[in-house]
Design a protein around this motif. Sequence first.
Motif, mmCIF file in Angstrom:
data_model
loop_
_atom_site.group_PDB
_atom_site.id
_atom_site.type_symbol
_atom_site.label_atom_id
_atom_site.label_comp_id
_atom_site.label_asym_id
_atom_site.label_seq_id
_atom_site.Cartn_x
_atom_site.Cartn_y
_atom_site.Cartn_z
ATOM 1 N N THR A 72 -45.715 6.047 37.159
ATOM 2 C CA THR A 72 -45.058 5.615 36.057
ATOM 3 C C THR A 72 -46.275 6.201 34.949
ATOM 4 O OG1 THR A 72 -46.107 3.528 35.626
ATOM 5 C CG2 THR A 72 -43.989 3.688 36.907
ATOM 6 N N TRP A 89 -41.844 10.240 39.740
ATOM 7 C CA TRP A 89 -42.607 9.949 38.535
ATOM 8 C C TRP A 89 -41.556 9.854 37.558
ATOM 9 C CZ3 TRP A 89 -43.150 15.056 39.812
ATOM 10 C CH2 TRP A 89 -42.963 16.068 38.799
ATOM 11 N N PRO A 91 -40.806 7.038 33.561
ATOM 12 C CA PRO A 91 -41.368 5.899 32.806
ATOM 13 C C PRO A 91 -41.200 4.599 33.539
ATOM 14 C CG PRO A 91 -40.290 7.338 31.244
ATOM 15 C CD PRO A 91 -39.804 7.859 32.853
ATOM 16 N N ALA A 92 -42.042 3.419 33.326
ATOM 17 C CA ALA A 92 -41.692 2.233 33.960
ATOM 18 C C ALA A 92 -40.284 1.440 33.372
ATOM 19 C CB ALA A 92 -43.037 1.107 33.390
ATOM 20 N N VAL A 93 -39.825 1.699 32.451
ATOM 21 C CA VAL A 93 -38.793 1.293 31.931
ATOM 22 C C VAL A 93 -37.520 1.985 32.868
ATOM 23 C CG1 VAL A 93 -39.127 0.105 29.404
ATOM 24 C CG2 VAL A 93 -38.591 2.737 29.987
ATOM 25 N N ASP A 94 -37.693 3.417 32.789
ATOM 26 C CA ASP A 94 -36.838 4.089 33.417
ATOM 27 C C ASP A 94 -36.494 3.797 34.861
ATOM 28 O OD1 ASP A 94 -35.611 5.664 31.499
ATOM 29 O OD2 ASP A 94 -36.926 7.332 31.981
ATOM 30 N N THR A 96 -37.253 0.752 36.266
ATOM 31 C CA THR A 96 -36.523 -0.505 36.333
ATOM 32 C C THR A 96 -35.137 -0.639 35.798
ATOM 33 O OG1 THR A 96 -38.997 -1.466 35.311
ATOM 34 C CG2 THR A 96 -37.058 -2.847 35.174
ATOM 35 N N ASN A 97 -34.919 0.238 34.924
ATOM 36 C CA ASN A 97 -33.233 0.440 34.638
ATOM 37 C C ASN A 97 -32.434 1.007 35.571
ATOM 38 O OD1 ASN A 97 -31.248 0.374 32.548
ATOM 39 N ND2 ASN A 97 -31.838 2.369 32.180
ATOM 40 N N ARG A 98 -33.128 1.909 36.642
ATOM 41 C CA ARG A 98 -32.321 2.300 37.777
ATOM 42 C C ARG A 98 -32.543 1.318 38.722
ATOM 43 N NH1 ARG A 98 -33.624 6.441 34.661
ATOM 44 N NH2 ARG A 98 -33.104 8.602 34.900
ATOM 45 N N ARG A 100 -32.160 -1.825 38.468
ATOM 46 C CA ARG A 100 -30.973 -2.976 38.266
ATOM 47 C C ARG A 100 -29.764 -2.338 38.321
ATOM 48 N NH1 ARG A 100 -28.806 -3.441 32.587
ATOM 49 N NH2 ARG A 100 -29.177 -1.248 31.644
ATOM 50 N N ASP A 101 -29.653 -1.084 38.558
ATOM 51 C CA ASP A 101 -28.148 -0.460 38.473
ATOM 52 C C ASP A 101 -27.514 -0.320 39.813
ATOM 53 O OD1 ASP A 101 -26.028 1.089 38.426
ATOM 54 O OD2 ASP A 101 -27.014 3.027 37.811
ATOM 55 N N TRP A 104 -26.982 3.178 41.383
ATOM 56 C CA TRP A 104 -27.946 3.976 41.654
ATOM 57 C C TRP A 104 -28.186 4.287 43.206
ATOM 58 C CZ3 TRP A 104 -33.926 3.839 42.079
ATOM 59 C CH2 TRP A 104 -34.458 5.049 41.720
ATOM 60 N N LEU A 129 -40.603 -6.573 32.740
ATOM 61 C CA LEU A 129 -39.856 -5.688 33.661
ATOM 62 C C LEU A 129 -39.279 -6.533 34.688
ATOM 63 C CD1 LEU A 129 -42.243 -2.499 33.209
ATOM 64 C CD2 LEU A 129 -39.939 -2.787 32.059
ATOM 65 N N THR A 132 -36.434 -8.246 33.859
ATOM 66 C CA THR A 132 -35.145 -7.389 33.711
ATOM 67 C C THR A 132 -34.688 -7.877 35.168
ATOM 68 O OG1 THR A 132 -35.813 -6.046 32.015
ATOM 69 C CG2 THR A 132 -33.987 -5.398 33.573
ATOM 70 N N PHE A 136 -31.338 -9.230 36.307
ATOM 71 C CA PHE A 136 -30.092 -8.252 36.352
ATOM 72 C C PHE A 136 -30.286 -7.393 37.581
ATOM 73 C CE2 PHE A 136 -31.015 -9.127 31.896
ATOM 74 C CZ PHE A 136 -29.386 -9.648 31.402
ATOM 75 N N MET B 64 -30.742 -2.211 27.909
ATOM 76 C CA MET B 64 -31.494 -2.805 29.314
ATOM 77 C C MET B 64 -32.224 -4.107 28.740
ATOM 78 S SD MET B 64 -34.533 -1.390 31.943
ATOM 79 C CE MET B 64 -35.762 -2.074 31.233
ATOM 80 N N GLU B 694 -47.802 9.166 27.637
ATOM 81 C CA GLU B 694 -46.481 9.131 27.955
ATOM 82 C C GLU B 694 -45.941 9.169 26.605
ATOM 83 O OE1 GLU B 694 -45.767 5.439 29.803
ATOM 84 O OE2 GLU B 694 -43.315 5.860 29.775
#
Lengths: 179, 782
Positions: A72, A89, A91-94, A96-98, A100-101, A104, A129, A132, A136, B64, B694
């Motif tokens: 990340t 590589w 972002p940490a939020v990306d 995490t977002n994936r 929870r999907d 994916w 994170l 989340t 979810f 999110m 970043e």
Amino acid sequence: MQAESWQTAEVPGPTKALVITKPEVVVAMVKRAKRPILIVGHEAVDIDAGNEKLIDYTINLAKTAHIPVVATAHIVGEFLKRGFPPAGWMPAVDITNRLRDPEWKGLDGKGRYDVALFTGIPYYMQWILFSTLKHFALNLKTISLDRFYQPNATWSFPNLSVKDWNENLGAILSKLGGE
Amino acid sequence: MAKKALVVKAKELKTDVAVVKDFEVSIGRIIDETWTEPVGPTPFPSITDLREWDFKLLHRYKPMYMPFCDLCCLCTFGKCDLTQEKRGACGLNMAAQQSRIVLLACCIGAATHLGHARHMVEHVIEKFGRRYPLDVGGVNVQLEAPITRLVCGIRPRTLGDLEDVLDYLEDQVTHLLSATHTGQEGSNLDFESKVFHAGMVDHVALEVADIAQIAAYSFPKADPQAPLVELGYGTIDTHKPVIMVVGHNVISSIGIIDYLKENDLYADVEVTGLCCTAHDTTRYSSRAKIVGPISWQLRFIRSGIPDVIVLDEQCIRADTMLEAKKIKAPVIVTSDKNCQGLQNRTNDPADEIVADLVNGKVPGVLILNSEKAGEVASRTALEIAPKRKKLKIVPSVKGIIEAAKKCKLCNDCTRACPEGLPIPEAMREAATGNVQMLADLYETCVGCGRCESACPNDFSIHSFIIATAGNILKEEKFKIQAGRGAIQDVEIRNVGSPIVLGEIPGVVAFVGCANYPHGGKEVAEMCKEFADRRYIIVLSGCSAMSAAMYKDEEGKTLYEKYPGDFDAGGIVNVGSCVANSHIAGAAIKIANIFAKRNLRANYEEIADYIYNRVGAVGVAWGAMSQKAAAIASGCWRLGVPVIVGPHGSKYRRMLLGRKDNEKDWYVYDARTGDRVYVGPVPEHLFYTVETKEEAIVMVAKLCMRANDTSKGRAIKLTHYIDLHKRLYNTMPDDIHLFVRTGADIPITMKEEILDILEKKGWKEGWIPDPTLLPRLIRKRKE
């Protein structure tokens, strides 16, 4: 076993992480996982883990247990410098977002991950994170490899001394067959 | 303006037959139609009028949620456990609960700006009259209130015209807040739409507050040459009585400066401030000084330098009274929103109040009259300064070393610190006589004082840090350009084309609070990075101050080194929090002045234009407040992405695009009606990062827009790739998503990129006239 959040006020609610009381817990989780993934944050470059940096430890762990790594923040270059191209590589939020999907299919398109290990992300950010994913991503087990208790993970170490944490990390690696 | 209520009021009306008291007649609204621009579809929009537009954005940028708590505790059914997909007693689930909390935060933020605006407008109307003209830039600014025109569909010409706008905004905040009641809204997406509405309302309130004060108090009027003013603890003449003002509403500070000027005392007293009130005092008088951002409050009070502390509203430490008592500095509070438990002395003679404060009979007073507050603050400072002798409570280094020897190294301080600073290690070192490690914490300490609350020994840890960093503090001597206010229409004409075509690679706004992960230096570094790359940099609030607090090798701050023009390579301080409206206003003006799009009550079309064409990004590196949340929400509805630092993750919800979902990134070609894939531009609408590196790379990426010409896209890609290579040490893995045609490829990287595109199976597309709105398609396909 009860454990306290490292940052005193970061108290979640009724659902809290199970405490990793011995390294075998992580070893069993990793061995049992069908599709594990390891997410490494930027602090891994600076944190000492025994005689090496935490990032070096994660490379050893990933190689030993054949776990794909997501770097990340901006630290992909640090992995490349060490001759270890991460699986991805972002972002940490990306990531995490994936995670929870439910749709994916993972970095390789082969399906969802069932166990996600995290380390090296700032404590308060990692805390949220994990929240989340706790709320979810009900089919995902999360493990914190950091030195401090992360109450929103599925499994976390309690707050450990540097010595105890290093011993635990070392034991996890060796029990998985690494050096 | 478009409409106006005619209200006749009489306190007492005597006739031959009767005496009528509190007589009031309202004759409805008079249409005063002198503005020929046609009224768009959404004048004074209700909380659902722009819902469809919101849903278009929310479809791309799905929320999110990052729950800060597993529970809801807002009603007496609760606490309700919302984990594991449970619903609360009211039926709400976790996603809706989180979006509800976000809405609450944004309502708080919007209401705060709105309350500020109402107070400002009422005050300046009382002083200058309803018909006082709204001149915010003379002939250079014909479009004086772009957000108000866009949202409300009216063209305010005088202070009095702003009252209608405020009425509307207050009505909307009431409706929005009511939606958060138990048993109201149940859909997280509808909560999110209301969040956007709160943000839009907030932006109008910001604009109202700032144009009212610019016009009434003759702040710099869209002036790229606004004066350089002094910033920093070290700039303050400590031999003089010092008045410290804190907050956001400058009215009482103006009362102080006016009193001092009228009595020929201004040269004898230092008027210094923190947070946005400080910005606005320097906009009013370039002799006033800024101490620093919000996080300097504790350290400045404890230094003993302030002789009188004057508080107005917002972002003020709630324990100011306690801290002020320690240095025997009286406190004057001046806002009905922040009374601090003090006696209201508004109607007492100034002589009596001054005597009570100077003699220590009372620790502070509430004065709800700015002129009287100004007089009392000034006279008290002059009289009490010789008695106080700058009493400070910062301990000696020797005392710190002795205390450190008693430290139990329990870690409670570091566990309480938002940054997790290594205070125990520093104390261990200090116990050996080496206090350098404590001093080193100064740069990253956010000044919250939580370490002290947690310490079982009651050590004044924050004071230890300040004391050991004493020399750093004294050397804080910087220059910042006073907030210039609006962007000139002619500046917009000059940059409109290169921004929309992508040749100026972006407009980056560094805004918001000072809860930085590693100190304010990172803000300055990011500004410099993008100014050197010829982006347009705009700043406001605490970020604008932090950017000023670092010098180059020649001893110059960014504001001395770079021009203050809204142009490529400019570094533009617009001013305080409420001046953020000029940043959003500039984007709106591009659509109107450059692109000739109708502005009046035409929100959706203008937002669609900005979203697809104006490469603007907000960075709130240390955002902490509900006001910052509301400001960000206003940007989202306009289609402007916002990046927050790692602490911004605590806002509980991100709006994230998925570049791997191709279907999310289609627009209409307004020329043909074709659906065209344009790539993930911008990829996210609200996004939190771990590191400065970043953030820098993401800023460059988020500046890309669907409308970029090939030349513009090539420039933007050059910056993105160059920064990625430098900071990530590798090529980006998503270049293929941003190259639409071969002409988009930066010429200097052509072979390398063509190779990547081939491996990714890239296919050439085309550049549409992009819109998300079917009604803007000029010719539908048969």
